[in-house]
Motif scaffolding. Structure first.
Motif, PDB file in Angstrom:
ATOM      1  N   ARG A 104      -0.307  -1.442  -6.260  1.00 17.99           N
ATOM      2  CA  ARG A 104       0.043  -1.686  -7.658  1.00 17.99           C
ATOM      3  C   ARG A 104       0.509  -3.129  -7.842  1.00 17.99           C
ATOM      4  NH1 ARG A 104       2.514   2.973  -6.237  1.00 17.99           N
ATOM      5  NH2 ARG A 104       1.658   4.884  -7.124  1.00 17.99           N
ATOM      6  N   ASP A 105       0.231  -3.646  -9.014  1.00 21.16           N
ATOM      7  CA  ASP A 105       0.730  -4.953  -9.422  1.00 21.16           C
ATOM      8  C   ASP A 105       1.424  -4.735 -10.758  1.00 21.16           C
ATOM      9  OD1 ASP A 105       1.286  -7.598  -9.916  1.00 21.16           O
ATOM     10  OD2 ASP A 105      -0.807  -8.226 -10.078  1.00 21.16           O
ATOM     11  N   GLY A 106       2.720  -4.951 -10.801  1.00 18.41           N
ATOM     12  CA  GLY A 106       3.473  -4.695 -12.021  1.00 18.41           C
ATOM     13  C   GLY A 106       3.417  -3.247 -12.448  1.00 18.41           C
ATOM     14  N   GLY A 107       3.294  -2.341 -11.502  1.00 22.06           N
ATOM     15  CA  GLY A 107       3.239  -0.915 -11.788  1.00 22.06           C
ATOM     16  C   GLY A 107       1.844  -0.377 -12.027  1.00 22.06           C
ATOM     17  N   ALA A 108       0.872  -1.244 -12.276  1.00 25.22           N
ATOM     18  CA  ALA A 108      -0.496  -0.799 -12.538  1.00 25.22           C
ATOM     19  C   ALA A 108      -1.315  -0.810 -11.248  1.00 25.22           C
ATOM     20  CB  ALA A 108      -1.156  -1.719 -13.563  1.00 25.22           C
ATOM     21  N   PRO A 109      -2.098   0.241 -10.985  1.00 28.43           N
ATOM     22  CA  PRO A 109      -2.927   0.265  -9.780  1.00 28.43           C
ATOM     23  C   PRO A 109      -4.044  -0.774  -9.861  1.00 28.43           C
ATOM     24  CG  PRO A 109      -3.390   2.171 -11.158  1.00 28.43           C
ATOM     25  CD  PRO A 109      -2.256   1.450 -11.791  1.00 28.43           C
ATOM     26  N   VAL A 125       0.857  -1.179   0.000  1.00 30.07           N
ATOM     27  CA  VAL A 125       0.000   0.000   0.000  1.00 30.07           C
ATOM     28  C   VAL A 125       0.894   1.230   0.000  1.00 30.07           C
ATOM     29  CG1 VAL A 125      -1.763   1.270   1.275  1.00 30.07           C
ATOM     30  CG2 VAL A 125      -1.777  -1.238   1.290  1.00 30.07           C
ATOM     31  N   GLU A 126       0.613   2.154  -0.901  1.00 33.11           N
ATOM     32  CA  GLU A 126       1.403   3.388  -0.995  1.00 33.11           C
ATOM     33  C   GLU A 126       0.481   4.581  -1.146  1.00 33.11           C
ATOM     34  OE1 GLU A 126       3.842   2.899  -4.448  1.00 33.11           O
ATOM     35  OE2 GLU A 126       4.829   1.109  -3.673  1.00 33.11           O
ATOM     36  N   GLU A 127       0.924   5.728  -0.639  1.00 37.24           N
ATOM     37  CA  GLU A 127       0.205   6.968  -0.880  1.00 37.24           C
ATOM     38  C   GLU A 127       0.596   7.486  -2.258  1.00 37.24           C
ATOM     39  OE1 GLU A 127       0.637   9.863   2.263  1.00 37.24           O
ATOM     40  OE2 GLU A 127       0.251   8.344   3.801  1.00 37.24           O
ATOM     41  N   THR A 128      -0.356   8.124  -2.942  1.00 36.47           N
ATOM     42  CA  THR A 128      -0.073   8.698  -4.249  1.00 36.47           C
ATOM     43  C   THR A 128      -0.707  10.079  -4.366  1.00 36.47           C
ATOM     44  OG1 THR A 128      -0.178   8.378  -6.646  1.00 36.47           O
ATOM     45  CG2 THR A 128      -2.082   7.642  -5.382  1.00 36.47           C
ATOM     46  N   THR A 129      -0.059  10.937  -5.104  1.00 32.65           N
ATOM     47  CA  THR A 129      -0.634  12.244  -5.418  1.00 32.65           C
ATOM     48  C   THR A 129      -1.166  12.268  -6.843  1.00 32.65           C
ATOM     49  OG1 THR A 129       1.535  13.080  -6.078  1.00 32.65           O
ATOM     50  CG2 THR A 129       0.859  13.466  -3.780  1.00 32.65           C
ATOM     51  N   ASP A 130      -0.967  11.182  -7.569  1.00 37.06           N
ATOM     52  CA  ASP A 130      -1.432  11.067  -8.949  1.00 37.06           C
ATOM     53  C   ASP A 130      -2.864  10.514  -8.927  1.00 37.06           C
ATOM     54  OD1 ASP A 130      -1.952  10.535 -11.593  1.00 37.06           O
ATOM     55  OD2 ASP A 130      -0.227   9.200 -11.888  1.00 37.06           O
ATOM     56  N   LEU A 131      -3.848  11.400  -9.026  1.00 44.03           N
ATOM     57  CA  LEU A 131      -5.249  10.976  -8.923  1.00 44.03           C
ATOM     58  C   LEU A 131      -5.671  10.038 -10.047  1.00 44.03           C
ATOM     59  CD1 LEU A 131      -7.109  14.189  -7.724  1.00 44.03           C
ATOM     60  CD2 LEU A 131      -6.514  12.158  -6.416  1.00 44.03           C
ATOM     61  N   SER A 132      -4.933   9.997 -11.134  1.00 43.83           N
ATOM     62  CA  SER A 132      -5.319   9.096 -12.222  1.00 43.83           C
ATOM     63  C   SER A 132      -5.246   7.634 -11.781  1.00 43.83           C
ATOM     64  CB  SER A 132      -4.452   9.328 -13.462  1.00 43.83           C
ATOM     65  OG  SER A 132      -3.130   8.879 -13.251  1.00 43.83           O
ATOM     66  N   GLU A 133      -4.370   7.323 -10.826  1.00 43.10           N
ATOM     67  CA  GLU A 133      -4.247   5.934 -10.368  1.00 43.10           C
ATOM     68  C   GLU A 133      -5.477   5.465  -9.589  1.00 43.10           C
ATOM     69  OE1 GLU A 133       0.398   5.007 -10.096  1.00 43.10           O
ATOM     70  OE2 GLU A 133      -0.337   6.313  -8.497  1.00 43.10           O
ATOM     71  N   PRO A 134      -5.846   6.136  -8.489  1.00 40.66           N
ATOM     72  CA  PRO A 134      -7.062   5.678  -7.806  1.00 40.66           C
ATOM     73  C   PRO A 134      -8.308   5.859  -8.668  1.00 40.66           C
ATOM     74  CG  PRO A 134      -6.229   7.677  -6.784  1.00 40.66           C
ATOM     75  CD  PRO A 134      -5.191   7.219  -7.759  1.00 40.66           C
ATOM     76  N   HIS A 135      -8.345   6.891  -9.490  1.00 45.74           N
ATOM     77  CA  HIS A 135      -9.513   7.099 -10.349  1.00 45.74           C
ATOM     78  C   HIS A 135      -9.693   5.952 -11.336  1.00 45.74           C
ATOM     79  CE1 HIS A 135     -10.263  11.702  -9.800  1.00 45.74           C
ATOM     80  NE2 HIS A 135     -10.340  11.024  -8.674  1.00 45.74           N
ATOM     81  N   SER A 136      -8.598   5.401 -11.847  1.00 46.43           N
ATOM     82  CA  SER A 136      -8.733   4.294 -12.804  1.00 46.43           C
ATOM     83  C   SER A 136      -9.343   3.070 -12.127  1.00 46.43           C
ATOM     84  CB  SER A 136      -7.383   3.951 -13.441  1.00 46.43           C
ATOM     85  OG  SER A 136      -6.502   3.362 -12.504  1.00 46.43           O
TER      86      SER A 136
END
Length: 140
Positions: free
Chosen positions: A47-52, A5-16
């Motif tokens: 992420r799994d293999g870099g993909a959220p 589990v990681e924090e992210t500031t890139d909203l595209s990741e949780p949004h996807s």
């Protein structure tokens, strides 16, 4: 492979992830999913293999922390990712100044999952979109 589990500031990741789970799979309207709280919240991803593949949203106000928008892609369920997100969220809230409880809004079918993580349901069942929900809390 270890998933963390990681924090992210890139909203595209949780949004996807949220788009695939809440909008495409569960049928929530886009207007119900996207709100003004996203830019001011802390977002978690797995992420799994870099993909959220899983995400959650955290915030706190006064003595109450909130974990919301918890979701895991269907092909990654049953691997403990949801529990890891909730545990990370509880730890985040526990460390926030003055927070004494964590709140979440659980889909009715997920109540036993959250109970196993220490949450207790309270109040009446209500609809979020067309899905029955119930409020739950964990007090410190």
């Amino acid at each position: 492979m270890t998933l963390t589990v990681e924090e992210t500031t890139d909203l595209s990741e949780p949004h996807s992830v949220r788009r695939r789970v809440f909008i495409e799979e569960q049928g929530f309207a886009e207007a119900e999913e996207w709100d003004e709280l996203d830019p001011i919240s802390v977002h978690l991803v797995v992420r799994d293999g870099g993909a959220p593949v899983a995400s959650a949203r955290l915030m706190h106000d006064g003595d109450t922390g909130k974990i919301g928008r918890i979701c895991v892609l269907v092909n990654h369920r049953g691997r403990g990712l949801g529990a890891a997100l909730v545990k990370h969220g509880v730890a985040y809230c526990r460390n926030a100044q003055g927070v004494a409880r964590v709140y979440l809004s659980a889909q009715d079918h997920a109540i036993p999952f959250y109970e196993r993580l220490g949450f207790a349901a309270y109040g009446e069942v209500y609809l979020d979109g067309t899905v029955p929900h119930r409020d739950m809390e964990l007090r410190f």
